[in-house]
Motif scaffolding. Sequence first.
Motif, PDB file in Angstrom:
ATOM      1  N   LYS A 107       0.851  -1.192   0.000  1.00 39.00           N
ATOM      2  CA  LYS A 107       0.000   0.000   0.000  1.00 39.00           C
ATOM      3  C   LYS A 107       0.887   1.242   0.000  1.00 39.00           C
ATOM      4  CE  LYS A 107      -3.848   2.115   2.519  1.00 39.00           C
ATOM      5  NZ  LYS A 107      -4.666   2.320   1.318  1.00 39.00           N
ATOM      6  N   TRP A 108       0.513   2.243  -0.787  1.00 40.48           N
ATOM      7  CA  TRP A 108       1.294   3.467  -0.881  1.00 40.48           C
ATOM      8  C   TRP A 108       0.845   4.486   0.163  1.00 40.48           C
ATOM      9  CZ3 TRP A 108       5.323   4.542  -4.289  1.00 40.48           C
ATOM     10  CH2 TRP A 108       5.568   3.565  -5.246  1.00 40.48           C
ATOM     11  N   ASP A 109       1.814   5.144   0.779  1.00 38.98           N
ATOM     12  CA  ASP A 109       1.542   6.262   1.674  1.00 38.98           C
ATOM     13  C   ASP A 109       1.261   7.494   0.806  1.00 38.98           C
ATOM     14  OD1 ASP A 109       1.784   8.526   3.346  1.00 38.98           O
ATOM     15  OD2 ASP A 109       3.140   7.459   4.701  1.00 38.98           O
ATOM     16  N   LEU A 110       0.183   8.198   1.051  1.00 39.90           N
ATOM     17  CA  LEU A 110      -0.172   9.345   0.228  1.00 39.90           C
ATOM     18  C   LEU A 110       0.836  10.483   0.331  1.00 39.90           C
ATOM     19  CD1 LEU A 110      -4.072   9.644   0.496  1.00 39.90           C
ATOM     20  CD2 LEU A 110      -2.663   8.428  -1.178  1.00 39.90           C
ATOM     21  N   HIS A 111       1.736  10.399   1.307  1.00 42.22           N
ATOM     22  CA  HIS A 111       2.794  11.407   1.437  1.00 42.22           C
ATOM     23  C   HIS A 111       4.103  10.934   0.805  1.00 42.22           C
ATOM     24  CE1 HIS A 111       0.289  13.843   4.040  1.00 42.22           C
ATOM     25  NE2 HIS A 111       0.049  12.778   4.794  1.00 42.22           N
ATOM     26  N   ASP A 112       4.080   9.744   0.185  1.00 42.41           N
ATOM     27  CA  ASP A 112       5.300   9.224  -0.438  1.00 42.41           C
ATOM     28  C   ASP A 112       5.805  10.223  -1.484  1.00 42.41           C
ATOM     29  OD1 ASP A 112       6.824   6.372  -0.969  1.00 42.41           O
ATOM     30  OD2 ASP A 112       6.667   7.594  -2.779  1.00 42.41           O
ATOM     31  N   ASP A 113       7.095  10.497  -1.451  1.00 43.53           N
ATOM     32  CA  ASP A 113       7.693  11.519  -2.307  1.00 43.53           C
ATOM     33  C   ASP A 113       7.509  11.195  -3.786  1.00 43.53           C
ATOM     34  OD1 ASP A 113       9.251  13.981  -2.492  1.00 43.53           O
ATOM     35  OD2 ASP A 113      10.849  12.720  -3.303  1.00 43.53           O
ATOM     36  N   LEU A 114       7.727   9.933  -4.168  1.00 46.49           N
ATOM     37  CA  LEU A 114       7.586   9.542  -5.575  1.00 46.49           C
ATOM     38  C   LEU A 114       6.139   9.696  -6.040  1.00 46.49           C
ATOM     39  CD1 LEU A 114       8.814   8.320  -8.160  1.00 46.49           C
ATOM     40  CD2 LEU A 114       8.253   6.066  -7.252  1.00 46.49           C
ATOM     41  N   LEU A 115       5.210   9.280  -5.198  1.00 50.53           N
ATOM     42  CA  LEU A 115       3.788   9.389  -5.537  1.00 50.53           C
ATOM     43  C   LEU A 115       3.399  10.855  -5.740  1.00 50.53           C
ATOM     44  CD1 LEU A 115       0.985   7.931  -5.793  1.00 50.53           C
ATOM     45  CD2 LEU A 115       0.696   8.398  -3.351  1.00 50.53           C
ATOM     46  N   VAL A 116       3.794  11.697  -4.813  1.00 57.01           N
ATOM     47  CA  VAL A 116       3.432  13.116  -4.883  1.00 57.01           C
ATOM     48  C   VAL A 116       4.059  13.781  -6.105  1.00 57.01           C
ATOM     49  CG1 VAL A 116       3.662  15.357  -3.734  1.00 57.01           C
ATOM     50  CG2 VAL A 116       3.086  13.315  -2.395  1.00 57.01           C
ATOM     51  N   LYS A 117       5.344  13.515  -6.347  1.00 55.13           N
ATOM     52  CA  LYS A 117       6.029  14.127  -7.495  1.00 55.13           C
ATOM     53  C   LYS A 117       5.433  13.640  -8.813  1.00 55.13           C
ATOM     54  CE  LYS A 117      10.528  15.220  -5.455  1.00 55.13           C
ATOM     55  NZ  LYS A 117      11.988  14.923  -5.454  1.00 55.13           N
ATOM     56  N   THR A 118       5.092  12.357  -8.878  1.00 55.20           N
ATOM     57  CA  THR A 118       4.476  11.824 -10.099  1.00 55.20           C
ATOM     58  C   THR A 118       3.119  12.472 -10.332  1.00 55.20           C
ATOM     59  OG1 THR A 118       5.602   9.695  -9.768  1.00 55.20           O
ATOM     60  CG2 THR A 118       3.738   9.721 -11.295  1.00 55.20           C
ATOM     61  N   PHE A 119       2.344  12.631  -9.277  1.00 55.92           N
ATOM     62  CA  PHE A 119       1.034  13.284  -9.375  1.00 55.92           C
ATOM     63  C   PHE A 119       1.191  14.718  -9.879  1.00 55.92           C
ATOM     64  CE2 PHE A 119      -2.434  15.786  -7.406  1.00 55.92           C
ATOM     65  CZ  PHE A 119      -3.524  15.160  -8.007  1.00 55.92           C
ATOM     66  N   GLN A 120       2.195  15.414  -9.363  1.00 59.13           N
ATOM     67  CA  GLN A 120       2.434  16.800  -9.783  1.00 59.13           C
ATOM     68  C   GLN A 120       2.826  16.861 -11.257  1.00 59.13           C
ATOM     69  OE1 GLN A 120       5.407  17.880  -6.888  1.00 59.13           O
ATOM     70  NE2 GLN A 120       3.892  18.634  -5.408  1.00 59.13           N
ATOM     71  N   ARG A 121       3.639  15.912 -11.693  1.00 58.63           N
ATOM     72  CA  ARG A 121       4.046  15.863 -13.107  1.00 58.63           C
ATOM     73  C   ARG A 121       2.839  15.575 -13.999  1.00 58.63           C
ATOM     74  NH1 ARG A 121       8.288  11.600 -14.294  1.00 58.63           N
ATOM     75  NH2 ARG A 121       8.051  12.482 -16.388  1.00 58.63           N
ATOM     76  N   ILE A 122       2.002  14.652 -13.555  1.00 62.44           N
ATOM     77  CA  ILE A 122       0.814  14.297 -14.341  1.00 62.44           C
ATOM     78  C   ILE A 122      -0.107  15.500 -14.494  1.00 62.44           C
ATOM     79  CG2 ILE A 122      -1.326  12.940 -14.299  1.00 62.44           C
ATOM     80  CD1 ILE A 122       0.330  10.676 -12.959  1.00 62.44           C
TER      81      ILE A 122
END
Length: 301
Positions: A107-122
Amino acid sequence: MLGRRQIREKVVQTVYSYYQNPVKFDVLEKNMFAGIEKIYHLYIYQLNFLVSLKELAENQIEIGKNKYIKTDADINPNQKFINNQVLIKLEENPERLFFTGQHKQLKWDLHDDLLVKTFQRITAGKRYQDFMKEEGYSFEEDQKFIGKLFLRYIAENDDFHDYLGDKELSWYDDIHIANSMVQKTIGFLKEEEESRTLIKMIKDEEDKTFAMKLLRNTLDSWEANEKKLEERLENWDLERVSLMDKVILSTAMAELDNFPFTPSRVIINEYIEIAKVFATDRSNIFINGILDKYCKDLNRI
């Protein structure tokens, strides 16, 4: 065809590892199936990443609603992404939910750096912005958008690959298999049907038996297959053939010899594709030539 090629790949990887670090066959076989299970973990982890992007978008909308000073976008947020029908089907898939519940580390943590940065790029990208501007909802458009989003920001994302390799070393080598599984999953979804099952490399006992038999046949016939290879080399010494090329050829010969109901052209094409993944740029041409000769010598159809 997803399944048998990936099993063949794991057999090739397992044989290659054996000739670098020999272990007992039962240990080798156990390691192979453990590796296959790890691919399923990676597959679920990637699906969870997509679902977490949706959760992150929902979280952003809630933050906007709770601002003291709100903009029009905060009051009337664009919900096209969070209402994407493909993401909703993946989010509600019972197999994904159950497996993630059993393996919390996926399960991914919603504060995970990769997740957040990918979301911002998208969200900063033109494809996302164009999608959000489109009026109305279409399952086909939702499906196409998520398929391209996955390809661009996950499957082809080097940062994502490095992140996975740091978490589990074998994932770095198997990312292309998990990518295929995710792409097939997105493509298989139907608007009028619930998403209830996911893809497995080992679907049944027949697949498991195929993997076990191919591994054992390849190891048992190694010396004999080296001689067969040497006989078909032209102006080339056996010592100059790379270990990976030998492994691919020996595995292919073992399958040609022991699985008579699979057409030879199907087997050859499968190992040509495997060579493109694991071997050098010209290995697929070399492997095609040797296997073609071998089949002609055997009158193998």
